[in-house]
Design a protein around this motif. Structure first.
Motif, PDB file in Angstrom:
ATOM      1  N   ARG A 207       0.824  -1.168   0.028  1.00  0.00           N
ATOM      2  CA  ARG A 207      -0.009  -0.128  -0.005  1.00  0.00           C
ATOM      3  C   ARG A 207       0.888   1.141   0.016  1.00  0.00           C
ATOM      4  O   ARG A 207       2.024   1.250   0.577  1.00  0.00           O
ATOM      5  N   PHE A 208       0.539   2.252  -0.805  1.00  0.00           N
ATOM      6  CA  PHE A 208       1.135   3.897  -0.663  1.00  0.00           C
ATOM      7  C   PHE A 208       0.262   4.528   0.157  1.00  0.00           C
ATOM      8  O   PHE A 208      -0.952   4.927  -0.117  1.00  0.00           O
ATOM      9  N   SER A 209       0.716   4.846   1.454  1.00  0.00           N
ATOM     10  CA  SER A 209      -0.164   5.776   2.121  1.00  0.00           C
ATOM     11  C   SER A 209       0.703   7.127   2.736  1.00  0.00           C
ATOM     12  O   SER A 209       1.780   7.388   2.254  1.00  0.00           O
ATOM     13  N   LYS A 210      -0.172   7.963   3.432  1.00  0.00           N
ATOM     14  CA  LYS A 210       0.245   9.138   3.908  1.00  0.00           C
ATOM     15  C   LYS A 210       0.913  10.068   2.699  1.00  0.00           C
ATOM     16  O   LYS A 210       2.032  10.709   2.787  1.00  0.00           O
ATOM     17  N   VAL A 211       0.444   9.998   1.440  1.00  0.00           N
ATOM     18  CA  VAL A 211       0.691  10.706   0.303  1.00  0.00           C
ATOM     19  C   VAL A 211       0.337  12.132   0.477  1.00  0.00           C
ATOM     20  O   VAL A 211      -0.854  12.467   0.808  1.00  0.00           O
ATOM     21  N   ILE A 212       1.547  13.048   0.243  1.00  0.00           N
ATOM     22  CA  ILE A 212       1.476  14.560   0.289  1.00  0.00           C
ATOM     23  C   ILE A 212       1.973  14.910  -0.929  1.00  0.00           C
ATOM     24  O   ILE A 212       2.904  14.168  -1.579  1.00  0.00           O
ATOM     25  N   SER A 213       1.769  16.185  -1.258  1.00  0.00           N
ATOM     26  CA  SER A 213       2.204  16.703  -2.652  1.00  0.00           C
ATOM     27  C   SER A 213       2.167  18.451  -2.513  1.00  0.00           C
ATOM     28  O   SER A 213       1.766  18.807  -1.646  1.00  0.00           O
ATOM     29  N   THR A 214       3.110  18.861  -3.260  1.00  0.00           N
ATOM     30  CA  THR A 214       3.195  20.274  -3.299  1.00  0.00           C
ATOM     31  C   THR A 214       1.901  20.727  -4.045  1.00  0.00           C
ATOM     32  O   THR A 214       0.950  19.996  -4.367  1.00  0.00           O
ATOM     33  N   MET A 215       1.616  22.336  -3.960  1.00  0.00           N
ATOM     34  CA  MET A 215       0.336  22.769  -4.290  1.00  0.00           C
ATOM     35  C   MET A 215       0.336  23.403  -5.518  1.00  0.00           C
ATOM     36  O   MET A 215      -0.489  24.521  -5.657  1.00  0.00           O
ATOM     37  N   MET A 216       1.169  23.181  -6.404  1.00  0.00           N
ATOM     38  CA  MET A 216       1.002  23.899  -7.698  1.00  0.00           C
ATOM     39  C   MET A 216      -0.149  23.752  -8.609  1.00  0.00           C
ATOM     40  O   MET A 216      -0.899  22.623  -8.467  1.00  0.00           O
ATOM     41  N   ALA A 217      -0.710  24.635  -9.170  1.00  0.00           N
ATOM     42  CA  ALA A 217      -2.039  24.483  -9.735  1.00  0.00           C
ATOM     43  C   ALA A 217      -1.573  23.839 -11.014  1.00  0.00           C
ATOM     44  O   ALA A 217      -0.376  24.000 -11.785  1.00  0.00           O
ATOM     45  N   CYS A 218      -2.458  22.946 -11.540  1.00  0.00           N
ATOM     46  CA  CYS A 218      -2.122  22.186 -12.741  1.00  0.00           C
ATOM     47  C   CYS A 218      -2.977  22.449 -13.844  1.00  0.00           C
ATOM     48  O   CYS A 218      -4.243  22.813 -13.658  1.00  0.00           O
ATOM     49  N   ALA A 219      -2.443  22.254 -15.007  1.00  0.00           N
ATOM     50  CA  ALA A 219      -3.298  22.683 -16.174  1.00  0.00           C
ATOM     51  C   ALA A 219      -4.552  21.790 -16.288  1.00  0.00           C
ATOM     52  O   ALA A 219      -4.551  20.683 -15.933  1.00  0.00           O
ATOM     53  N   SER A 220      -5.597  22.175 -17.239  1.00  0.00           N
ATOM     54  CA  SER A 220      -6.809  21.557 -17.428  1.00  0.00           C
ATOM     55  C   SER A 220      -6.410  20.187 -18.164  1.00  0.00           C
ATOM     56  O   SER A 220      -5.880  20.079 -19.282  1.00  0.00           O
ATOM     57  N   GLY A 221      -7.039  19.225 -17.771  1.00  0.00           N
ATOM     58  CA  GLY A 221      -6.812  18.015 -18.459  1.00  0.00           C
ATOM     59  C   GLY A 221      -5.824  17.131 -17.740  1.00  0.00           C
ATOM     60  O   GLY A 221      -5.360  15.832 -18.057  1.00  0.00           O
ATOM     61  N   ASN A 222      -4.877  17.754 -16.893  1.00  0.00           N
ATOM     62  CA  ASN A 222      -3.800  17.047 -16.048  1.00  0.00           C
ATOM     63  C   ASN A 222      -4.344  15.802 -15.508  1.00  0.00           C
ATOM     64  O   ASN A 222      -5.327  16.038 -14.707  1.00  0.00           O
ATOM     65  N   LYS A 223      -3.695  14.558 -15.545  1.00  0.00           N
ATOM     66  CA  LYS A 223      -4.229  13.422 -14.973  1.00  0.00           C
ATOM     67  C   LYS A 223      -3.424  13.176 -13.612  1.00  0.00           C
ATOM     68  O   LYS A 223      -3.656  11.715 -13.129  1.00  0.00           O
ATOM     69  N   GLU A 224      -2.984  14.004 -12.869  1.00  0.00           N
ATOM     70  CA  GLU A 224      -1.995  13.660 -11.745  1.00  0.00           C
ATOM     71  C   GLU A 224      -3.480  13.270 -10.555  1.00  0.00           C
ATOM     72  O   GLU A 224      -2.895  12.247  -9.912  1.00  0.00           O
ATOM     73  N   ASP A 225      -4.497  13.903 -10.505  1.00  0.00           N
ATOM     74  CA  ASP A 225      -5.462  13.271  -9.492  1.00  0.00           C
ATOM     75  C   ASP A 225      -5.724  11.722  -9.736  1.00  0.00           C
ATOM     76  O   ASP A 225      -5.827  10.967  -8.789  1.00  0.00           O
ATOM     77  N   GLN A 226      -5.815  11.385 -10.913  1.00  0.00           N
ATOM     78  CA  GLN A 226      -6.286  10.030 -11.277  1.00  0.00           C
ATOM     79  C   GLN A 226      -4.886   9.243 -10.769  1.00  0.00           C
ATOM     80  O   GLN A 226      -5.104   8.130 -10.499  1.00  0.00           O
ATOM     81  N   PHE A 227      -3.746   9.608 -11.349  1.00  0.00           N
ATOM     82  CA  PHE A 227      -2.503   8.742 -10.908  1.00  0.00           C
ATOM     83  C   PHE A 227      -2.343   8.705  -9.271  1.00  0.00           C
ATOM     84  O   PHE A 227      -2.239   7.560  -8.903  1.00  0.00           O
ATOM     85  N   ILE A 228      -2.676   9.831  -8.521  1.00  0.00           N
ATOM     86  CA  ILE A 228      -2.312   9.582  -7.049  1.00  0.00           C
ATOM     87  C   ILE A 228      -3.467   8.598  -6.739  1.00  0.00           C
ATOM     88  O   ILE A 228      -3.421   7.989  -5.731  1.00  0.00           O
ATOM     89  N   LYS A 229      -4.921   8.918  -7.164  1.00  0.00           N
ATOM     90  CA  LYS A 229      -5.978   8.006  -6.627  1.00  0.00           C
ATOM     91  C   LYS A 229      -5.699   6.504  -6.957  1.00  0.00           C
ATOM     92  O   LYS A 229      -5.954   5.627  -6.115  1.00  0.00           O
ATOM     93  N   ALA A 230      -5.079   6.316  -8.202  1.00  0.00           N
ATOM     94  CA  ALA A 230      -4.571   4.817  -8.384  1.00  0.00           C
ATOM     95  C   ALA A 230      -3.545   4.431  -7.385  1.00  0.00           C
ATOM     96  O   ALA A 230      -3.409   3.146  -7.002  1.00  0.00           O
ATOM     97  N   LEU A 231      -2.771   5.112  -7.068  1.00  0.00           N
ATOM     98  CA  LEU A 231      -1.483   4.728  -6.289  1.00  0.00           C
ATOM     99  C   LEU A 231      -2.021   4.667  -4.841  1.00  0.00           C
ATOM    100  O   LEU A 231      -1.709   3.484  -4.151  1.00  0.00           O
ATOM    101  N   GLN A 232      -2.818   5.361  -4.360  1.00  0.00           N
ATOM    102  CA  GLN A 232      -3.484   5.317  -3.055  1.00  0.00           C
ATOM    103  C   GLN A 232      -4.307   3.886  -3.066  1.00  0.00           C
ATOM    104  O   GLN A 232      -4.638   3.302  -1.750  1.00  0.00           O
ATOM    105  N   ASN A 233      -5.045   3.499  -4.024  1.00  0.00           N
ATOM    106  CA  ASN A 233      -5.868   2.068  -3.985  1.00  0.00           C
ATOM    107  C   ASN A 233      -5.223   0.954  -4.452  1.00  0.00           C
ATOM    108  O   ASN A 233      -5.769  -0.043  -4.379  1.00  0.00           O
ATOM    109  N   THR A 234      -3.830   0.996  -4.542  1.00  0.00           N
ATOM    110  CA  THR A 234      -3.065  -0.203  -4.700  1.00  0.00           C
ATOM    111  C   THR A 234      -3.167  -0.996  -3.433  1.00  0.00           C
ATOM    112  O   THR A 234      -2.986  -0.575  -2.381  1.00  0.00           O
TER     113      THR A 234
END
Length: 260
Positions: A207-234
């Protein structure tokens, strides 16, 4: 001439001493409270206890018990599947061989070594007896899962939720994670922000837990949220052909390529 020979002899002794010291240091780095690096690659869990001193190493092929108890100095049992508790992270292994029988219980509970004071995340209890004995010796101690050393690397994302990823799916470059299996930590890049966190490892569980990230605004369409969610669901993983595949009971989530 004599002075020159003496100087050369002294210089060679100094070099030899430094070389020996370096080798001693390297040896120490491959050994921990839970055994050598080779042991940690062969066995997925290691437990130890004091008074009397004993140790247990759980592997996919066998379970090894050692102690200072007469008649139980070294016993090898065939590996077996765990009996799992329904409402807690507790696993019980009942093992037997030609001469002995043992019950080994591993519980996720903070445990302090009675001699060194070191803190481990698991408590271990062992009941063991020779087949000619009526009562079993009851032992307690602490333990730790040995995180798969193959995870210790840099991995760059290739697939997300079953689809190949491209640079246009993210900000500047593809997401990557660098896993430190010794410290059970990871860091990397999510496709827009820097990320870091912890990994929780047990046999057949990641499991990947306690995930933290910097707060930079991401461009529209960036799939970072999907990536982090998948990582946390592993919850599980596989490694092969320089690829790390992360999954859960619903299916494959992420595929990474080894780059280091």
């Amino acid at each position: 001439m004599k002075k020159l020979l003496y100087f050369l002899l002294l210089l060679s002794l100094i070099v030899a001493c430094k070389s020996t010291a370096g080798k001693t240091s390297d040896t120490k780095n491959t050994t921990s409270e839970y055994g050598t690096q080779e042991d940690q690659m062969k066995y997925y869990f290691t437990g130890t206890g004091n008074e009397p001193f004993w140790g247990v190493k759980m592997g996919s092929e066998n379970i090894e018990f050692t102690s200072l108890i007469s008649g139980k100095e070294k016993l090898i049992f065939p590996a077996t599947e765990a009996i799992k508790a329904m409402d807690a992270n507790v696993k019980m292994y009942k093992v037997t061989n030609e001469t002995s029988t043992a019950t080994i219980t591993i519980q996720q509970l903070e445990c302090q070594n009675s001699m060194s004071g070191a803190i481990s995340p698991y408590k271990v209890a062992v009941e063991i007896k020779n087949n000619t004995e009526l009562t079993a010796a009851k032992l307690s101690g602490c333990g730790n899962y040995n995180t798969d050393y193959r995870l210790h690397d840099i991995w760059v994302l290739e697939e997300l939720n079953g689809f190949k990823v491209f640079l246009t799916d993210f900000q500047k470059e593809l997401p990557r994670i660098e896993i430190n299996s010794t410290e059970n930590k990871f860091m990397g890049y999510g496709g827009c922000n820097a990320i870091s966190g912890s990994i929780f490892y047990e046999k057949d569980l990641l499991r990947f837990s306690k995930v933290i990230s910097t707060m930079m605004a991401c461009a529209s369409g960036n799939k970072e949220d999907q990536f982090i969610k998948a990582l946390q669901n592993t919850t599980s993983y596989s490694i092969g052909d320089n690829r790390l595949t992360l999954s859960n009971p619903s299916g494959k989530l992420l595929v990474f390529r080894k780059v280091d």
